[in-house]
Design a protein around this motif. Structure first.
Motif, PDB file in Angstrom:
ATOM      1  N   UNK A 130       0.774  -1.162  -0.170  1.00 47.40           N
ATOM      2  CA  UNK A 130      -0.062  -0.150  -0.079  1.00 47.40           C
ATOM      3  C   UNK A 130       0.731   1.484   0.089  1.00 47.40           C
ATOM      4  N   UNK A 131       0.174   2.319  -0.264  1.00 48.45           N
ATOM      5  CA  UNK A 131       0.898   3.737  -0.076  1.00 48.45           C
ATOM      6  C   UNK A 131       1.614   4.018   1.435  1.00 48.45           C
ATOM      7  N   UNK A 132       2.858   4.283   1.283  1.00 50.24           N
ATOM      8  CA  UNK A 132       3.499   4.310   2.365  1.00 50.24           C
ATOM      9  C   UNK A 132       4.602   3.252   2.594  1.00 50.24           C
ATOM     10  N   UNK A 133       4.433   2.284   1.879  1.00 52.35           N
ATOM     11  CA  UNK A 133       5.414   0.970   1.901  1.00 52.35           C
ATOM     12  C   UNK A 133       6.671   1.251   1.657  1.00 52.35           C
ATOM     13  N   UNK A 134       6.913   2.490   0.996  1.00 54.58           N
ATOM     14  CA  UNK A 134       8.366   2.912   0.677  1.00 54.58           C
ATOM     15  C   UNK A 134       9.154   3.772   1.883  1.00 54.58           C
TER      16      UNK A 134
ATOM     17  N   UNK B 125       7.754   2.779   5.505  1.00 48.33           N
ATOM     18  CA  UNK B 125       7.786   2.288   6.522  1.00 48.33           C
ATOM     19  C   UNK B 125       8.798   1.197   6.795  1.00 48.33           C
ATOM     20  N   UNK B 126       9.751   0.962   6.174  1.00 44.65           N
ATOM     21  CA  UNK B 126      10.898   0.018   6.609  1.00 44.65           C
ATOM     22  C   UNK B 126      10.594  -1.145   5.536  1.00 44.65           C
ATOM     23  N   UNK B 127       9.440  -1.420   4.856  1.00 48.66           N
ATOM     24  CA  UNK B 127       9.051  -2.532   3.914  1.00 48.66           C
ATOM     25  C   UNK B 127      10.459  -2.469   2.984  1.00 48.66           C
ATOM     26  N   UNK B 128      10.847  -1.425   2.352  1.00 47.23           N
ATOM     27  CA  UNK B 128      11.800  -1.786   1.227  1.00 47.23           C
ATOM     28  C   UNK B 128      13.068  -2.461   1.768  1.00 47.23           C
ATOM     29  N   UNK B 129      13.611  -2.297   3.070  1.00 55.57           N
ATOM     30  CA  UNK B 129      14.572  -3.378   3.251  1.00 55.57           C
ATOM     31  C   UNK B 129      14.424  -4.824   3.074  1.00 55.57           C
ATOM     32  N   UNK B 130      13.016  -5.205   3.106  1.00 51.29           N
ATOM     33  CA  UNK B 130      12.596  -6.622   2.746  1.00 51.29           C
ATOM     34  C   UNK B 130      12.415  -6.939   1.396  1.00 51.29           C
ATOM     35  N   UNK B 131      12.350  -5.965   0.547  1.00 51.02           N
ATOM     36  CA  UNK B 131      12.069  -5.888  -0.904  1.00 51.02           C
ATOM     37  C   UNK B 131      13.643  -5.912  -1.635  1.00 51.02           C
ATOM     38  N   UNK B 132      14.652  -6.055  -0.913  1.00 51.13           N
ATOM     39  CA  UNK B 132      15.991  -5.991  -1.389  1.00 51.13           C
ATOM     40  C   UNK B 132      16.090  -7.216  -2.716  1.00 51.13           C
ATOM     41  N   UNK B 133      15.710  -8.376  -2.632  1.00 54.08           N
ATOM     42  CA  UNK B 133      15.928  -9.248  -3.745  1.00 54.08           C
ATOM     43  C   UNK B 133      14.550  -9.515  -4.329  1.00 54.08           C
ATOM     44  N   UNK B 134      13.683  -8.346  -4.374  1.00 57.17           N
ATOM     45  CA  UNK B 134      12.170  -8.732  -5.012  1.00 57.17           C
ATOM     46  C   UNK B 134      11.559  -9.525  -4.451  1.00 57.17           C
ATOM     47  N   UNK B 135      10.259  -9.894  -5.303  1.00 60.94           N
ATOM     48  CA  UNK B 135       9.470 -10.795  -4.569  1.00 60.94           C
ATOM     49  C   UNK B 135       9.108 -11.633  -6.060  1.00 60.94           C
ATOM     50  N   UNK B 136       9.371 -13.086  -5.734  1.00 62.77           N
ATOM     51  CA  UNK B 136       9.144 -13.938  -6.635  1.00 62.77           C
ATOM     52  C   UNK B 136       8.119 -14.788  -6.576  1.00 62.77           C
ATOM     53  N   UNK B 137       6.929 -14.841  -7.279  1.00 61.26           N
ATOM     54  CA  UNK B 137       5.867 -15.596  -7.138  1.00 61.26           C
ATOM     55  C   UNK B 137       5.518 -16.227  -8.498  1.00 61.26           C
ATOM     56  N   UNK B 138       5.291 -17.627  -8.769  1.00 61.44           N
ATOM     57  CA  UNK B 138       5.257 -18.282  -9.905  1.00 61.44           C
ATOM     58  C   UNK B 138       6.206 -18.175 -10.824  1.00 61.44           C
TER      59      UNK B 138
END
Length: 313
Positions: free
Chosen positions: A195-199, A201-214
């Motif tokens: 959601x808006x604000x995810x950049x 609130x600290x979430x970016x630190x867990x997005x370092x390697x991206x998100x792989x689904x399927x």
């Protein structure tokens, strides 16, 4: 009298000669057996190997469920691997076992692993433990990447027994391997990551390697854009499950909802959700990867229940 004496001397000489010949034969046979045992199954020293002939790098996913072993030749004349064995007996009765392995691959190709070691290989892991997994064959290469996916996460045990069979010899060493199971992990919500604000609130630190689904990897920007599109006119309930899986996967808590995660991941296998937004709405198949949309929605709901009960503070 002289004839009797000569006959006695001749008999003594013959007896001594036979005894010497027999002794020499026994020594020769004994040396041959010792040399073969010392040299392994082949006599040529050029066919032997050492554990130190290889560098082994280990990478573990955040949730401790995926273990990647990259084995590289440490010198140019190192032998091609015959097989690689890892002990899982690192946490008593709570140790991981063969039955906890979901999948395994070598250099990206699915492979069968076994729990037994044949005779004549020079390896004897069962002398140490019966709880081990064996990767049985490798193609000629300078490095091999082994990926093991478990059905839950495990802590790192740094000194697990391991064996490398290469050339005519099998050598034992230690590698990091699954230890005790990880405790239940908390997880952040969908909104925290998308959601808006995810950049902010600290979430970016867990997005370092991206998100792989399927099998498709999404950046944080792409994920947030999909969230916005799905909450507009193009809303598709199957995508709610997509975001639920994304939340637990990025939080490192996926192993706690493994069965539901498998359903969602299988459904979206090969589907690039970004490209599925057509003419102002998402166009997703009624069934894919062996699962229907209703099954995907139910799996997403189950993950949502887990998130609500184990939300990170």
């Amino acid at each position: 009298m002289k004839k009797i004496l000569l006959s006695f001397l001749a008999l003594a000489i013959i007896s001594c000669t036979n005894e010497t010949t027999s002794s020499t034969s026994d020594v020769s046979t004994s040396n041959s057996i010792t040399a073969k045992a010392a040299g392994g199954s082949k006599a040529s020293l050029s066919s032997t190997s050492n554990f130190s002939d290889y560098n082994i790098a280990v990478n573990v996913s955040t949730d401790g469920s995926q273990w990647t072993y990259t084995i590289t030749k440490a010198k140019s004349n190192a032998k091609t691997l015959s097989h690689f064995i890892i002990s899982l007996d690192n946490c008593g009765e709570n140790s991981a076992t063969f039955s906890d392995v979901i999948s395994a691959s070598v250099n990206g190709v699915p492979t069968d692993i076994s729990t037994t070691e044949g005779s004549g290989t020079g390896c004897n892991p069962q002398e140490t433990t019966t709880n081990f997994i064996k990767f049985p064959s490798f193609s000629a290469a300078d490095s091999w990447t082994i990926v093991i996916q478990f059905d839950r996460g495990y802590e790192i045990f740094n000194d697990s027994a391991a064996w490398i069979k290469a050339g005519s010899t099998c050598n034992q060493g230690t590698v990091p391997a699954p230890g005790c199971p990880k405790e239940v992990r908390c997880t952040y919500s969908q909104g925290y990551f998308f959601a808006n604000g995810a950049t902010n609130n600290g979430a970016s630190d867990l997005w370092t390697n991206g998100l792989t689904i399927g099998g498709i990897t999404y950046t944080q920007a792409a994920g947030m854009n999909l969230w916005d599109l799905n909450n507009g006119k193009g809303k598709d309930m199957a995508l709610s499950a997509f975001f639920q899986l994304g939340a637990v996967r990025l939080s490192g808590a996926e192993s706690e909802v493994a069965s539901s995660a498998t359903i969602i991941d299988s459904y979206f296998n090969g589907i690039n959700v970004t490209e599925a937004f057509i003419s102002g709405k998402f166009v997703l198949p009624a069934e894919a990867g062996g699962y229907t949309k209703d099954q995907v929605k139910a799996a997403g709901s189950a993950i949502g229940t887990f998130i609500d009960a184990n939300h990170c503070l």
